[in-house]
Each structure stands twice: as C-alpha cells, then as structure tokens.
Design an enzyme around this catalytic site. Structure first.
Site, PDB file in Angstrom:
ATOM      1  N   GLY A  12      -1.076 -53.141   3.923  1.00 43.81           N
ATOM      2  CA  GLY A  12       0.121 -53.215   4.747  1.00 43.81           C
ATOM      3  C   GLY A  12       1.111 -52.198   4.218  1.00 43.81           C
ATOM      4  O   GLY A  12       0.874 -51.565   3.181  1.00 43.81           O
ATOM      5  N   GLY A  16       3.382 -51.036   2.046  1.00 40.25           N
ATOM      6  CA  GLY A  16       3.859 -51.526   0.758  1.00 40.25           C
ATOM      7  C   GLY A  16       5.047 -50.778   0.208  1.00 40.25           C
ATOM      8  O   GLY A  16       5.731 -51.271  -0.695  1.00 40.25           O
ATOM      9  N   ASP A  59      -7.044 -47.048   6.618  1.00 42.72           N
ATOM     10  CA  ASP A  59      -5.604 -47.249   6.805  1.00 42.72           C
ATOM     11  C   ASP A  59      -4.846 -45.922   6.831  1.00 42.72           C
ATOM     12  O   ASP A  59      -3.647 -45.908   7.109  1.00 42.72           O
ATOM     13  CB  ASP A  59      -5.033 -48.173   5.720  1.00 42.72           C
ATOM     14  CG  ASP A  59      -5.288 -47.662   4.319  1.00 42.72           C
ATOM     15  OD1 ASP A  59      -6.464 -47.524   3.944  1.00 42.72           O
ATOM     16  OD2 ASP A  59      -4.316 -47.385   3.595  1.00 42.72           O
TER      17      ASP A  59
END
Length: 479
Positions: free
Chosen positions: A90, A92, A256
């Site tokens: 995610g 961060g 990602d």
C-alpha cells in the site's frame, strides 16, 4: 491561491470508496526548501502561476488545492515483489494529493507524493524520502522524457530539514518530499488486492472506473475486462520497448510498480546502460538478474499475466488468454518503432525494419572497442553516415563489425532531418545519465549545498529533449 483558467480539478478516485484508500495526514516538516519545480509540467494543469511560497504551501506542507482531494488518500494495493506475493503493501510513504485535467488532451492526471509521511501501510518505515533519492528521480524522469519514454514527470522536490537514517547510504542523510505528475497511480497491485480477497464486485468497480476515466472508448465493449487488458498489454509493450531503446533498466519491476495506464514511475535503483549488456542489472539485490536489461519484457509479461488472473474473476478465461497472447507481437512492433524513432529514420515495412533493428543491436555490442549506448544513437541520428564517421567514434564505425549496419542504414530516409541543425548535434558527445555522473552531481550538494551542477544538468537534458523531439507524453494520450 489565484486559480488559472487552465486549472481544472476533477477528483475521481474518491468515488471508488473507502475500500480503495485511506485518508491520511501529511507529515509536518520542520523546513520546506524548494529545490525543484517543473513549470513546464505545471503549465499543463494550470499551476505554473503559483508563487514559490504558494508552491511550498501546496507541495511541501500539502495545503489542499481548490476543489480537490481533501484529505489526501493513501491507496491500498498488494503486489508481487520479485515474483513473491506480498499482501502487506500500500502507499507507505506517499498519497494521492490531487487529480486534474490536462490542457490540450483532457487526460485525467494525478499529483501523487513520495516521502510525505507515514500511512497505515508504512510497515514500520518512517514514510520519508532521502534528498538523494528525490534528486535521482528528478533526473530519471527528465532523461526518460527526453528519450521518448512514457513516464511520470517529477513535478516538485522540497527539502524538509530532517535527518534520516538509512542502511544504503551514509547517514544521517538529508530528507525530501517529491511530487510526481502521472496519468494514473492505479497499479496492477490495486486489482491484486481485491482478487486476493475474492471480491469480484470490487474488481468490476475498478474495471468500470479505469475504463470511464482512462479508456472511455472501451465503454461500449461487450467485455470491458478483456478489452481493458488488451489496451494495457499494448501500452506495456510500448513502455518496455521504449525502455529498451533508451538503454534503461528500471530495476524493480514488481506488480505494484506497474501502472494501469502504461507509464513508467517510481524510480529507485534504476540505471542507464553504459554498454549493450542484456545481463546488466540496476539493483544490487537482484542476485538472479530477474529484472536485468534483457529480461524486462519477460518480467512485464509475467506481471500482465497476474493482472489477467485478477480480471478472470469478472470475465471468461479465453478472452483473457487471447489478449495476453498479443504481447509478443505488440512488443516486437513497438521495439521496431522505438528504435527507428531513436535513430531518426522513416519506417520501410515491418519485415525490413525488423532485420535492421536486429542488426543495430548487434552493431552496438560489436567492434574491438567498447561502444557506449547513448553515443550510438547520437552519432547515427537521421542515418547521417558522414556525420557518424567524422565524429568521436568514426574509427569504430569503419570496422567490419559495422559494415552490415552501414549498408542497411543507407537505405533509410531520415525522419525530419532538419533536427540535425540543432546545436545539440554539433557536440562531440551526447547527454547521458550514467551512475557515476549521478554520484558526481550529488557530491557538491552533499558537501557544500551547491546545486549549480544539478541545475545545469537538467538544463542540458532539456536541450537534448528539444533537439531529439521524440514522442512526448501528450502524443501517447488516447493511443
């Protein structure tokens, strides 16, 4: 803030709801020294009229832009890191700060951050970015844009006055916060997160959102998921081909780090090739060469397969497989186009051009003396043999290893040969961005807070961009 008529806020991502992002508060930095602002990019979204103080307020202290996202949103996603699945990812150390429409193309663009503080996805990290890391990303995006690669654009770099402890560079080290302008920050990993939880409904929401905002020509498709995958396959084929022609190694091709709009972003341990070497790696921790220069297309295709697996939750397998099978042919076409663009040549037909591109790659690697990557394209731009032979590497090009290339390039017409009149092409050497030069640019900043070499390098890259006049970010819009 006085709003420019070109400023058109359009915050669409929040419409997806709370399962896709978390509201966060920006870090409070002790200082906000503006080190870089991209006024050319800012003009495309109506923000070039900001004063430096207004700029620091919005991109150092993150005061919300008018009628835009408030509070910022840390996006949720998962991902494969070196092909190992990680469900703890995610945003961060970043967030989605704003969404705006681009002048001219009407593309929806994101302003996203890196180093803006901790989020629910920081995983014990401090949420910060080193100043050196920010400088490296500014340089990477400038060089990639100059070389015709679809890339995020570094929008702002603010030094924050904090001292960071790191294991991969001398510490304490200076800190910064970066803002990037991208077509989208939605990742392959965004889809993976909801596939992990077997939420086909959320995958469907994402498909509809991406199609409506980035691929509206697909809205009438009978199978939006498969049609979307097909578009992403083609865009990723283009991206990898442009990396290859630029001699660029991203270094961390995790899912990602794959954008749903096919732009390159998030530059950590990247490198530009010194010489043609398919085994060259950018990251010291890439012990197996998974993301080496010659394996980048393979890595991206593997990532596309993971995206296809997510989309199979909302459509049949057969069309997903069919779209994935188009990658190889699309990549070959795009690599030919990218190499011809870099050499400034008009295409002659796929079969002829394919043979020529293979010969060009062999020529770069051949010869009795090592040939650097970038000078090859600089010397042979527009196929001007007389210029190449009269240049710094003329003796290399006279060797038998270049005989086939010289014979083939003579059969090509130059594309816009008037570009050779630019003073850039009267130089002996091209603009490059090799590792040692980046280190040399950082040294005076670290030692004496001297930014002159960094500013001069960016100006030189901008001169090269204008001289090459390769496909721009805008030219990729809607294609």
């Amino acid at each position: 803030m006085p709003v420019s008529p070109a400023y058109r806020p359009d915050p669409r991502f929040p419409e997806l709801g709370p399962e896709f992002a978390d509201p966060v508060e920006p870090a409070r930095f002790p200082q906000t020294h503006l080190r870089f602002r991209n006024d050319r990019a800012a003009a495309t979204v109506g923000l070039e009229t900001l004063t430096d103080e207004e700029w620091r307020a919005h991109f150092g202290r993150f005061a919300p832009l008018p009628d835009n996202i408030d509070p910022p949103l840390a996006q949720r996603y998962h991902g494969h890191q070196f092909q190992v699945y990680n469900p703890e990812l995610g945003d961060g150390r970043g967030f989605l700060f704003a969404q705006l429409r681009e002048a001219g193309t009407d593309r929806l663009l994101d302003l996203g951050t890196k180093g803006s503080g901790q989020t629910p996805w920081s995983r014990q990290g401090d949420g910060r970015l080193t100043l050196k890391g920010g400088i490296r990303e500014v340089l990477a995006t400038a060089m990639l844009e100059a070389l015709g690669v679809p890339t995020s654009r570094s929008f702002s770099l603010v030094e924050t006055g904090e001292a960071l402890m790191r294991t991969d560079e001398p510490s304490p080290t200076r800190a910064s916060v970066l803002v990037r302008l991208s077509h989208s920050h939605i990742r392959f990993g965004t889809f993976q997160r909801h596939a992990f939880f077997e939420r086909a409904d959320r995958i469907g929401m994402l498909v509809d959102h991406v199609v409506a905002n980035y691929y509206p020509h697909l809205e009438a498709s009978n199978d939006r998921a498969a049609a979307l995958l097909g578009e992403v396959v083609r865009r990723m084929a283009r991206l990898v081909a442009r990396w290859m022609a630029a001699g660029f190694v991203h270094g961390v091709l995790n899912t990602d780090n794959m954008s749903i709009t096919g732009e390159s972003f998030d530059y950590g341990p990247y490198r530009f090739l010194p010489r043609n070497d398919p085994n060259f790696v950018a990251a010291y921790f890439d012990q197996t060469g998974l993301y080496s220069f010659g394996r980048q297309a393979e890595a991206v295709f593997w990532n596309l397969q993971q995206l296809g697996g997510c989309l199979s939750l909302v459509t049949a397998t057969e069309p997903i497989v069919a779209e994935l099978q188009e990658f190889g042919a699309a990549y070959r076409r795009e690599l030919i186009a990218a190499m011809l663009d870099r050499l400034g040549l008009e295409p002659r037909g796929e079969a002829v051009d394919a043979g020529f591109v293979q010969t060009a790659f062999r020529a770069i690697a051949a010869g009795s003396e090592p040939l650097r990557w970038e000078p090859f394209f600089f010397d042979w731009f527009c196929g001007d043999e007389a210029r190449a032979l009269a240049g710094a590497r003329g003796e290399i090009y006279r060797q038998p290893a270049f005989a086939e290339f010289r014979e083939l390039v003579a059969g090509y017409a130059p594309d816009r040969p008037e570009r050779l009149a630019d003073p850039y092409f009267a130089r002996r050497e091209p603009e490059e961005l090799l590792y040692d030069e980046i280190e040399a640019l950082w040294a005076p900043i670290a030692e004496a807070d001297d930014w002159s070499a960094f500013a001069a390098k960016l100006a030189a890259i901008e001169n090269a961009r204008r001289a090459w006049d390769l496909p721009s970010q805008e030219s990729f819009a809607g294609t």
